[in-house]
Design a protein around this motif. Structure first.
Motif, PDB file in Angstrom:
ATOM      1  N   PRO A   1       0.838  -1.183  -0.119  1.00 12.20           N
ATOM      2  CA  PRO A   1      -0.217  -0.088   0.149  1.00 12.20           C
ATOM      3  C   PRO A   1       0.778   1.178   0.278  1.00 12.20           C
ATOM      4  N   GLY A   2       0.686   2.263  -0.892  1.00  8.17           N
ATOM      5  CA  GLY A   2       1.256   3.434  -0.935  1.00  8.17           C
ATOM      6  C   GLY A   2       1.978   3.388  -2.059  1.00  8.17           C
ATOM      7  N   ASP A   3       2.275   2.370  -2.802  1.00 13.92           N
ATOM      8  CA  ASP A   3       2.910   2.334  -4.168  1.00 13.92           C
ATOM      9  C   ASP A   3       1.972   2.883  -5.194  1.00 13.92           C
ATOM     10  N   ARG A   4       2.715   3.533  -6.212  1.00 15.75           N
ATOM     11  CA  ARG A   4       1.907   4.154  -7.301  1.00 15.75           C
ATOM     12  C   ARG A   4       1.954   3.337  -8.725  1.00 15.75           C
ATOM     13  N   ILE A   5       0.996   3.504  -9.504  1.00 17.02           N
ATOM     14  CA  ILE A   5       0.539   2.881 -10.731  1.00 17.02           C
ATOM     15  C   ILE A   5       1.114   3.714 -11.571  1.00 17.02           C
ATOM     16  N   LEU A   6       2.048   3.480 -12.547  1.00 21.78           N
ATOM     17  CA  LEU A   6       2.626   4.563 -13.575  1.00 21.78           C
ATOM     18  C   LEU A   6       2.209   3.578 -14.863  1.00 21.78           C
ATOM     19  N   LEU A   7       1.887   4.416 -15.891  1.00 22.69           N
ATOM     20  CA  LEU A   7       1.568   4.123 -17.310  1.00 22.69           C
ATOM     21  C   LEU A   7       2.470   4.881 -18.263  1.00 22.69           C
ATOM     22  N   THR A   8       3.335   4.211 -19.003  1.00 26.59           N
ATOM     23  CA  THR A   8       4.210   5.075 -19.922  1.00 26.59           C
ATOM     24  C   THR A   8       3.551   5.710 -21.094  1.00 26.59           C
ATOM     25  N   GLY A   9       2.238   5.833 -21.277  1.00 30.99           N
ATOM     26  CA  GLY A   9       1.861   6.869 -22.291  1.00 30.99           C
ATOM     27  C   GLY A   9       0.198   6.522 -22.558  1.00 30.99           C
ATOM     28  N   SER A  10      -0.138   6.948 -23.617  1.00 31.20           N
ATOM     29  CA  SER A  10      -1.604   6.811 -23.983  1.00 31.20           C
ATOM     30  C   SER A  10      -1.927   5.629 -24.259  1.00 31.20           C
ATOM     31  N   MET A  11      -3.576   5.200 -23.940  1.00 32.56           N
ATOM     32  CA  MET A  11      -3.954   3.850 -24.112  1.00 32.56           C
ATOM     33  C   MET A  11      -4.539   3.694 -25.491  1.00 32.56           C
ATOM     34  N   GLY A  12      -4.559   2.527 -26.127  1.00 31.47           N
ATOM     35  CA  GLY A  12      -5.354   1.982 -27.137  1.00 31.47           C
ATOM     36  C   GLY A  12      -4.955   2.530 -28.583  1.00 31.47           C
ATOM     37  N   ASP A  13      -3.837   3.175 -28.697  1.00 28.59           N
ATOM     38  CA  ASP A  13      -3.272   3.580 -30.061  1.00 28.59           C
ATOM     39  C   ASP A  13      -3.321   2.241 -31.017  1.00 28.59           C
ATOM     40  N   HIS A  14      -2.694   1.291 -30.716  1.00 29.57           N
ATOM     41  CA  HIS A  14      -2.133   0.111 -31.592  1.00 29.57           C
ATOM     42  C   HIS A  14      -3.594  -0.410 -32.024  1.00 29.57           C
ATOM     43  N   GLN A  15      -4.445  -0.847 -31.166  1.00 30.42           N
ATOM     44  CA  GLN A  15      -5.748  -1.420 -31.757  1.00 30.42           C
ATOM     45  C   GLN A  15      -6.638  -0.492 -32.421  1.00 30.42           C
ATOM     46  N   VAL A  16      -6.694   0.605 -32.013  1.00 30.90           N
ATOM     47  CA  VAL A  16      -7.544   1.483 -33.018  1.00 30.90           C
ATOM     48  C   VAL A  16      -7.047   1.698 -34.419  1.00 30.90           C
ATOM     49  N   ALA A  17      -5.609   1.844 -34.417  1.00 31.46           N
ATOM     50  CA  ALA A  17      -4.883   2.071 -35.749  1.00 31.46           C
ATOM     51  C   ALA A  17      -5.169   0.633 -36.597  1.00 31.46           C
ATOM     52  N   VAL A  18      -5.077  -0.519 -35.981  1.00 27.51           N
ATOM     53  CA  VAL A  18      -5.433  -1.751 -36.838  1.00 27.51           C
ATOM     54  C   VAL A  18      -6.931  -1.787 -37.197  1.00 27.51           C
TER      55      VAL A  18
ATOM     56  N   ILE B   1       4.477  -0.759 -11.414  1.00 28.16           N
ATOM     57  CA  ILE B   1       4.447  -0.437  -9.883  1.00 28.16           C
ATOM     58  C   ILE B   1       5.645  -0.035  -9.260  1.00 28.16           C
ATOM     59  N   VAL B   2       5.580   1.104  -8.625  1.00 24.06           N
ATOM     60  CA  VAL B   2       6.972   1.691  -8.165  1.00 24.06           C
ATOM     61  C   VAL B   2       6.690   2.004  -6.652  1.00 24.06           C
ATOM     62  N   ALA B   3       7.615   2.132  -5.895  1.00 18.07           N
ATOM     63  CA  ALA B   3       7.627   2.713  -4.493  1.00 18.07           C
ATOM     64  C   ALA B   3       7.217   4.094  -4.591  1.00 18.07           C
ATOM     65  N   GLY B   4       6.162   4.589  -3.735  1.00 16.05           N
ATOM     66  CA  GLY B   4       5.466   5.934  -3.702  1.00 16.05           C
ATOM     67  C   GLY B   4       6.387   6.934  -3.471  1.00 16.05           C
ATOM     68  N   ASP B   5       7.803   6.792  -2.890  1.00 18.52           N
ATOM     69  CA  ASP B   5       8.479   7.967  -2.559  1.00 18.52           C
ATOM     70  C   ASP B   5       9.339   8.028  -3.866  1.00 18.52           C
ATOM     71  N   ALA B   6       9.434   7.303  -4.995  1.00 18.25           N
ATOM     72  CA  ALA B   6      10.245   7.256  -6.155  1.00 18.25           C
ATOM     73  C   ALA B   6       9.583   7.742  -7.219  1.00 18.25           C
ATOM     74  N   ALA B   7       8.064   7.588  -7.344  1.00 20.10           N
ATOM     75  CA  ALA B   7       7.211   7.765  -8.321  1.00 20.10           C
ATOM     76  C   ALA B   7       7.510   9.120  -9.119  1.00 20.10           C
TER      77      ALA B   7
END
Length: 335
Positions: free
Chosen positions: A162-179, A276-282
């Motif tokens: 608990p307290g860890d953060r969830i990160l996403l490196t960029g926008s969602m869905g680009d590949h599937q919509v392009a196909v 998923i990364v430690a909260g203090d390093a997010a």
């Protein structure tokens, strides 16, 4: 050489030899592959070995922003990268349908060559088979990859707290919509490019720089971010809370989703990662990701909370809803 693939190109005789020597070898010439032994001899490899394989059957094989060749290399490189491994060598298995134009094969091979060069990985071995007309879909590719773990890191969902953060490196869905747009069976035009890209250069430098702070990584391909997060939460027996307002979605992708009733949370990506990364390093990790071309839109999209397991989301209207597995696939044959 003929300008199309013939059944005899897969029968092991002179035409097979010509296809390999005059076409395929021109794109993958390297000291490991070029002797054409039955195996690629990689030399001594130090460190923990990671090994993966995948098959690529996308239709159409060429789509805005990518193609089946780039997809095959990047998919395998990324499967290794999210396990903390730098790809060393990959294989290339080609299943070609009789009648496939030779220039179509060469476009795919050139894309594989370029993606392998970008990722710094050697195409070390391969195989070619030809199936009768009507018993394939032009071209299928299978790849397997060998990598070496960086900095001793390995996936560890058990250390998520608990307290860890969830990160996403960029926008969602680009590949599937392009196909989807490339299939041209829907009257939709939108400026969407697939995000297919090798992620080793984005993710692996984090591991020595933030030792112990990166808990777990996955690439959200089929099933998108929604399915990937459910699988991660289950592995960690943890409760994830997303913030809908922070989920990155391009307006062009959002527009297509609104027309067709798709949820971008479940659309495939081929050049993104969930961490998923430690909260203090997010914040520091986000800043580092944004320094890389494939991480410019990286965002903190949620956190790990106390109590239970599963995935929830704070909605734009102030409520909370469950993010569960979808029933069925929103679009088949996308990777």
């Amino acid at each position: 050489m003929h300008d199309k693939i013939l059944l005899s190109h897969g029968e092991g005789g002179k035409r097979t030899r010509d296809l390999i020597a005059k076409v395929i070898a021109r794109y993958f010439d390297n000291p490991v592959l070029s002797p054409f032994f039955d195996s690629g001899l990689l030399g001594r490899i130090e460190g923990e070995i990671a090994f993966t394989t995948d098959g690529y059957v996308v239709t159409p094989p060429f789509f805005p922003g990518g193609d089946i060749g780039r997809l095959a290399v990047c998919g395998t490189v990324n499967d290794l990268a999210v396990c903390g491994a730098k790809a060393v060598a990959i294989s290339c298995g080609l299943i070609l349908e009789e009648g496939l134009p030779l220039d179509t094969l060469e476009r795919a091979l050139a894309a594989m060559r370029d993606a392998a060069k970008e990722a710094g990985v050697t195409v070390a071995c391969g195989d070619t088979k030809v199936v009768e007309r009507g018993k394939g879909d032009g071209i299928f590719i299978t790849t397997a990859g060998v990598g070496v773990a960086v900095n001793g890191w390995r996936p560890a969902p058990s250390v998520i707290r608990p307290g860890d953060r969830i990160l996403l490196t960029g926008s969602m869905g680009d590949h599937q919509v392009a196909v989807l747009i490339a299939r041209r069976n829907l009257a939709i035009e939108a400026p969407v490019l697939s995000d297919v890209a090798p992620l080793s250069g984005l993710l692996l430098p984090l591991l020595p720089r933030f030792t112990g702070k990166v808990r777990f990584m996955r690439d959200p391909t089929r099933g998108g971010v929604g399915v990937t997060l459910n699988e991660m939460a289950s592995a960690a027996n943890a409760r994830f809370m997303l913030d809908e307002a922070r989920l990155p979605v391009r307006e062009s992708v959002r527009g297509v989703c609104e027309i067709l009733g798709f949820d971008p949370l479940y659309l495939a990506n081929e050049g993104k990662a969930v961490l998923i990364v430690a909260g203090d390093a997010a914040e520091a990790i986000i800043a580092t990701l944004r320094e890389h071309p494939y991480g410019r839109e990286a965002a903190i999209i949620g956190e790990v909370q106390e109590g239970g397991s599963g995935v929830r989301m704070r909605t734009l209207t102030g409520g909370v809803r469950a993010v569960d597995y979808p029933v069925g696939d929103q679009l088949p044959r996308i990777c």
